[in-house]
Design an enzyme around this catalytic site. Structure first.
Site, mmCIF file in Angstrom:
data_model
loop_
_atom_site.group_PDB
_atom_site.id
_atom_site.type_symbol
_atom_site.label_atom_id
_atom_site.label_comp_id
_atom_site.label_asym_id
_atom_site.label_seq_id
_atom_site.Cartn_x
_atom_site.Cartn_y
_atom_site.Cartn_z
ATOM 1 C CE LYS A 247 39.397 9.390 15.867
ATOM 2 N NZ LYS A 247 39.337 8.554 16.921
HETATM 3 C C1 LIG Z 1 38.754 8.363 18.539
HETATM 4 C C2 LIG Z 1 39.058 8.042 19.459
HETATM 5 C C3 LIG Z 1 38.922 7.101 20.211
HETATM 6 C C4 LIG Z 1 37.645 6.008 19.887
HETATM 7 O O1 LIG Z 1 37.440 5.587 18.863
HETATM 8 P P1 LIG Z 1 36.231 4.733 18.355
HETATM 9 O O2 LIG Z 1 36.572 4.118 17.273
HETATM 10 O O3 LIG Z 1 35.248 6.018 17.921
HETATM 11 O O4 LIG Z 1 35.470 4.280 19.468
HETATM 12 C C5 LIG Z 1 39.710 6.699 21.306
HETATM 13 N N1 LIG Z 1 40.898 7.413 21.611
HETATM 14 C C6 LIG Z 1 41.285 8.298 20.870
HETATM 15 C C7 LIG Z 1 42.472 8.907 21.348
HETATM 16 C C8 LIG Z 1 40.623 8.745 19.598
HETATM 17 O O5 LIG Z 1 41.009 9.849 19.063
#
Ligand SMILES: *Cc1c(COP(=O)(O)O)cnc(C)c1O
Length: 397
Positions: free
Chosen positions: A199
């Protein structure tokens, strides 16, 4: 700007890892290393003062009232759904076109995810796709800002208000994106961020729930820490014995102070990261503008994206499978990814009824995510552009 010719690309070997362009690389340096070292040397490494500081900093930056740090966005979504009162027998509308955690979080609550299709431009739910998936048992909508592209939050919020459902934003990808001039994260009662390295900013693993409601904030802080009446950090500070109580079924979804210290250093870089990603993305958009039938991610009319993922979607005139596309890019020393997954097509969701999701099916089987990261050089981006154009030109014959 240095242009790399096609000849150089053919000469590259995918096993030559030095030459492989990654799809993502977080911007980490001495700032994060020192921040983490300070916490280690302080002797307090679990949830403590740095987590509280990180929560205040993120909430202030995004214009939210309260931030509740958690171990991931996935665990944050679980708690947000619990705070919203979602439980067994309830339906929650979600996009199938999302990372699987979105739909999984609904199932953790004993509720049923009901898949709605997405808009072909933004890849997000719309009031129309949500309405057509509505059931008598729908109590909430989990609205994803896919790949950082803001969804039309106000329109969906209005629909939820009319129907008496709770709106929760899965803003995993969307820190630094804006909706009608304001940061994503402060438009509804509950929004959840991710700090996974894939992210925009990272704490290794981590997430944060943002809410404007004091009652939600109090309950969420408790739920992430075994629903204890007094937090471990508070108990440490008090100079008298405190006998804690466990007020309901809680969880250990805490973030550590080591992660929060890294997050504070990352937050300082947020504006620079988003500006850089937008600049790199506009170069991609310009480079592919003349390719017929090739759609790319772009800003919607009502907001700006952080381009968390730069996806391209070739239409039916290009005769190439995702796998073949990815392997051709890998041959050119480029690590790309298939486009966004669709939960309803995965074994974990086999046997669960789903309506037809034509846009989701097309996007998940045809889209490709190209490398985009803060330190990406002009030369690296030129290599990607040239390789993509070469592959698509051949596939179009
Ligand atoms: C990456 C992601 C998640 C999960 O995030 P984590 O921090 O890895 O648990 C949930 N929803 C979306 C849309 C994502 O892209």
């Amino acid at each position: 700007m240095k242009h790399t010719g096609g000849a150089t690309i053919t000469g590259l070997n995918a096993s030559d890892s030095a030459a492989l362009i990654p799809v993502m690389k977080p911007w980490l340096d001495e700032a994060e290393a020192q921040a983490a070292a300070e916490v280690v040397l302080s002797g307090w490494v679990a949830q403590g003062p740095r987590v509280a500081e990180f929560e205040r900093a993120v909430a202030r930056r995004l214009g939210a009232e309260h931030g509740i740090a958690v171990s991931s966005c996935t665990t944050g979504l679980h708690l947000a759904l619990l705070a919203a009162g979602v439980g067994p027998g309830d339906d929650v509308i979600v996009p199938s076109l999302s990372f699987i955690a979105t739909a999984n979080a609904v199932r953790y609550c004993g509720a049923t995810p009901v898949f709605a299709d997405v808009d072909p431009g933004t890849l997000n739910l719309t009031p129309q796709t949500i309405e057509s998936a509505w059931t008598p048992r729908t109590v909430a909508v989990l609205l994803v800002h896919q790949a950082g592209t803001p969804a039309d939050v106000d329109a969906v919020a209005a629909l939820c208000a009319t129907r008496g459902a709770v709106l929760i934003e899965d803003a995993a990808c969307a820190i630094g994106s804006t909706y009608r001039g304001r940061p994503i994260g402060a438009h509804s009662d509950l929004a959840v961020l991710s700090f996974h390295p894939r992210k925009i900013i990272t704490t290794g693993e981590g997430g944060m729930i943002l809410t404007s409601r004091e009652d939600f904030a109090v309950r969420l802080r408790r739920l992430r820490e075994h629903a204890m009446s007094v937090s471990a950090a508070q108990r440490h500070e008090l100079r008298r014995p405190v006998l804690e109580r466990y007020l309901e079924l809680g969880y250990n979804y805490r973030m550590t102070d080591v992660q929060a210290a890294i997050g504070l250093a990352q937050l300082e870089k947020l504006d620079a990261i988003v500006a850089r990603r937008r600049e790199r993305a506009s170069r991609y958009i310009a480079a592919f503008a003349d390719m017929p039938g090739l759609q790319t991610v772009a800003d919607p009319p009502y907001g700006t994206t952080n381009f968390q993922s730069f996806w391209i979607l070739p239409d039916g005139r290009y005769h190439i499978s995702q796998e073949e596309f990815l392997s051709r890019l890998l041959d050119a020393g480029i690590s790309a990814r298939r486009g966004i997954m669709a939960a309803h097509r995965e074994p974990a969701y086999a046997g669960m009824a789903s309506r037809a999701l034509p846009v989701t099916d097309t996007v998940t089987t045809r889209s490709i995510i190209l490398p985009l990261f803060h330190a990406m050089t002009d030369g690296e981006q030129e290599r990607v552009i040239t390789a993509v154009r070469d592959v698509l030109r051949e596939a179009c014959r």
